[in-house]
Design a protein around this motif. Structure first.
Motif, mmCIF file in Angstrom:
data_model
loop_
_atom_site.group_PDB
_atom_site.id
_atom_site.type_symbol
_atom_site.label_atom_id
_atom_site.label_comp_id
_atom_site.label_asym_id
_atom_site.label_seq_id
_atom_site.Cartn_x
_atom_site.Cartn_y
_atom_site.Cartn_z
ATOM 1 N N MET A 12 0.826 -1.216 0.000
ATOM 2 C CA MET A 12 0.000 0.000 0.000
ATOM 3 C C MET A 12 0.856 1.260 0.000
ATOM 4 O O MET A 12 0.597 2.211 -0.738
ATOM 5 N N LEU A 13 1.877 1.269 0.837
ATOM 6 C CA LEU A 13 2.756 2.441 0.910
ATOM 7 C C LEU A 13 3.472 2.635 -0.417
ATOM 8 O O LEU A 13 3.571 3.743 -0.932
ATOM 9 N N TYR A 14 3.943 1.535 -0.971
ATOM 10 C CA TYR A 14 4.691 1.628 -2.225
ATOM 11 C C TYR A 14 3.768 2.008 -3.382
ATOM 12 O O TYR A 14 4.123 2.837 -4.226
ATOM 13 N N SER A 15 2.585 1.413 -3.410
ATOM 14 C CA SER A 15 1.710 1.698 -4.549
ATOM 15 C C SER A 15 1.221 3.145 -4.499
ATOM 16 O O SER A 15 1.080 3.808 -5.527
ATOM 17 N N GLN A 16 1.033 3.674 -3.283
ATOM 18 C CA GLN A 16 0.697 5.097 -3.137
ATOM 19 C C GLN A 16 1.857 5.978 -3.617
ATOM 20 O O GLN A 16 1.681 6.941 -4.359
ATOM 21 N N ARG A 17 3.052 5.624 -3.212
ATOM 22 C CA ARG A 17 4.228 6.406 -3.596
ATOM 23 C C ARG A 17 4.372 6.449 -5.119
ATOM 24 O O ARG A 17 4.482 7.504 -5.735
ATOM 25 N N ILE A 18 4.329 5.270 -5.731
ATOM 26 C CA ILE A 18 4.588 5.208 -7.164
ATOM 27 C C ILE A 18 3.430 5.810 -7.968
ATOM 28 O O ILE A 18 3.649 6.444 -9.003
ATOM 29 N N ALA A 19 2.206 5.659 -7.473
ATOM 30 C CA ALA A 19 1.054 6.243 -8.186
ATOM 31 C C ALA A 19 1.153 7.763 -8.176
ATOM 32 O O ALA A 19 1.038 8.421 -9.217
ATOM 33 N N GLN A 20 1.390 8.341 -7.004
ATOM 34 C CA GLN A 20 1.465 9.803 -6.908
ATOM 35 C C GLN A 20 2.640 10.357 -7.714
ATOM 36 O O GLN A 20 2.489 11.318 -8.451
ATOM 37 N N LEU A 21 3.801 9.728 -7.544
ATOM 38 C CA LEU A 21 4.989 10.260 -8.211
ATOM 39 C C LEU A 21 4.904 10.117 -9.721
ATOM 40 O O LEU A 21 5.231 11.040 -10.463
ATOM 41 N N SER A 22 4.439 8.944 -10.193
ATOM 42 C CA SER A 22 4.416 8.753 -11.648
ATOM 43 C C SER A 22 3.347 9.625 -12.291
ATOM 44 O O SER A 22 3.545 10.155 -13.382
ATOM 45 N N LYS A 23 2.213 9.819 -11.599
ATOM 46 C CA LYS A 23 1.180 10.689 -12.157
ATOM 47 C C LYS A 23 1.683 12.136 -12.230
ATOM 48 O O LYS A 23 1.569 12.785 -13.273
ATOM 49 N N ALA A 24 2.255 12.613 -11.131
ATOM 50 C CA ALA A 24 2.724 14.007 -11.089
ATOM 51 C C ALA A 24 3.824 14.233 -12.128
ATOM 52 O O ALA A 24 3.827 15.252 -12.830
ATOM 53 N N ALA B 148 12.811 14.570 -5.848
ATOM 54 C CA ALA B 148 13.501 15.863 -5.893
ATOM 55 C C ALA B 148 13.004 16.702 -7.067
ATOM 56 O O ALA B 148 12.755 17.907 -6.932
ATOM 57 N N VAL B 149 12.833 16.050 -8.230
ATOM 58 C CA VAL B 149 12.349 16.766 -9.415
ATOM 59 C C VAL B 149 10.924 17.278 -9.168
ATOM 60 O O VAL B 149 10.592 18.438 -9.461
ATOM 61 N N ILE B 150 10.083 16.425 -8.595
ATOM 62 C CA ILE B 150 8.687 16.801 -8.339
ATOM 63 C C ILE B 150 8.593 17.925 -7.307
ATOM 64 O O ILE B 150 7.789 18.843 -7.445
ATOM 65 N N ARG B 151 9.449 17.882 -6.309
ATOM 66 C CA ARG B 151 9.471 18.971 -5.321
ATOM 67 C C ARG B 151 9.789 20.304 -6.005
ATOM 68 O O ARG B 151 9.143 21.312 -5.740
ATOM 69 N N ASN B 152 10.724 20.281 -6.935
ATOM 70 C CA ASN B 152 11.083 21.517 -7.640
ATOM 71 C C ASN B 152 9.975 22.010 -8.555
ATOM 72 O O ASN B 152 9.824 23.205 -8.772
ATOM 73 N N ILE B 153 9.211 21.072 -9.137
ATOM 74 C CA ILE B 153 8.140 21.478 -10.054
ATOM 75 C C ILE B 153 6.888 21.901 -9.295
ATOM 76 O O ILE B 153 6.302 22.942 -9.571
ATOM 77 N N TYR B 154 6.462 21.068 -8.341
ATOM 78 C CA TYR B 154 5.159 21.285 -7.687
ATOM 79 C C TYR B 154 5.246 22.029 -6.353
ATOM 80 O O TYR B 154 4.214 22.414 -5.806
ATOM 81 N N GLY B 155 6.445 22.178 -5.824
ATOM 82 C CA GLY B 155 6.599 22.950 -4.593
ATOM 83 C C GLY B 155 6.541 22.128 -3.324
ATOM 84 O O GLY B 155 6.109 20.977 -3.321
ATOM 85 N N ASP B 156 6.974 22.759 -2.223
ATOM 86 C CA ASP B 156 7.059 22.064 -0.940
ATOM 87 C C ASP B 156 5.696 21.608 -0.435
ATOM 88 O O ASP B 156 5.596 20.576 0.230
ATOM 89 N N ASP B 157 4.626 22.386 -0.755
ATOM 90 C CA ASP B 157 3.317 22.004 -0.209
ATOM 91 C C ASP B 157 2.832 20.690 -0.816
ATOM 92 O O ASP B 157 2.180 19.901 -0.142
ATOM 93 N N PHE B 158 3.191 20.439 -2.077
ATOM 94 C CA PHE B 158 2.839 19.147 -2.686
ATOM 95 C C PHE B 158 3.515 18.013 -1.918
ATOM 96 O O PHE B 158 2.874 17.009 -1.576
ATOM 97 N N MET B 159 4.794 18.180 -1.628
ATOM 98 C CA MET B 159 5.530 17.126 -0.929
ATOM 99 C C MET B 159 5.041 16.948 0.499
ATOM 100 O O MET B 159 5.060 15.850 1.036
#
Lengths: 180, 180
Positions: A12-24, B148-159
């Protein structure tokens, strides 16, 4: 669950991480891409097909579909549209008469080169967002862990096409000193 | 180009790398996600909204839009649909009367819990494709360079929202020993 090497919580933790990061990440890439190609009357699928055909120096529809992560029918239909516009041509190869190969025409190459020349006219948030890592490490990130996951999902042939396209860009720049 | 800390060739190689990898990864995530939620008559946006509201323990529409990487109108329209189905409720907070907060109802929580219980009934190519790394390193990859890339694009509040949701899953599992 006993045969699995991970717990439900880890999954669950991993699938949340990868879903959010890959979508963004993909949504940022997609936005930059759309803004860049907008003046050329191409959609992302069309540009991706031109791009793949160019860097593979000719590609089959199934290679385009696989590497472009799109349906075969999408790859075929947009390739036909690009052929109608004179940007791609279809041909058979002596060595492989079963497959139809898609090649970028001289007109298509000019269009792609024009797009690269105007690359910096639009913002590329993903590049800009990666510059701090380039400055820190001396090079842009390689995403080796993402590559390992993708190799396991899409197979070695996907990665082979990936490496081939990267090598071709490398060689194109070696030949065209203007772009250095 | 003189003010840039990277060459055109570096930008092209990197933009090709990140475009291919992020598209392939997101398409795999999206497919797994669609197959998983199909029996529940939800689309990805709807499930994502439920998911965010649940893990943030109440969220504003703008938080949902930001963290879900969707337009505010998409976040609002799908939230309204979920409210009509009795899965979400809208409310004001004493401490913040300007914003409307979206909360998952008891019915919505039951649905989400049911979905987690049936998580392993559908294939998750991304999890399976990451198991070799879990076995090699003892844990699933963290994708720190992507973060790190996503933090730079979407900002600290996203992270910050990202970390909050991860922490909440962690705590949920600590409370519900059934899921361990």
């Amino acid at each position: 669950m006993s045969e699995r090497s991970y717990t439900m919580k880890e999954a669950m933790l991993y699938s949340q991480r990868i879903a959010q990061l890959s979508k963004a990440l993909w949504k940022a890439v997609e936005k930059d891409w759309q803004v860049w190609i907008k003046p050329y009357d191409l959609n992302i699928n069309e540009h991706h097909i031109l791009w793949i055909s160019y860097h593979l120096e000719g590609a089959t529809i199934s290679e385009i579909a696989k590497f472009g992560v799109m349906h075969v029918s999408t790859a075929f239909n947009f390739s036909k549209k690009l052929e109608d516009r004179g940007l791609l041509s279809f041909s058979k190869r002596e060595s492989d008469k079963r497959n139809t190969y898609v090649n970028v025409t001289a007109k298509g190459k000019l269009l792609l080169e024009d797009m690269y020349e105007n690359y910096h006219d639009t913002p590329h948030s993903v590049i800009e967002g990666s510059v701090p890592m380039k400055e820190l490490y001396g090079k842009f990130p390689e995403f080796l862990d993402v590559m390992a996951v993708i190799r396991n999902i899409y197979g070695d042939d996907f990665m082979e096409i990936f490496e081939r396209s990267i090598k071709n860009i490398d060689e194109t720049f070696a030949k065209n000193k203007d772009y250095q």
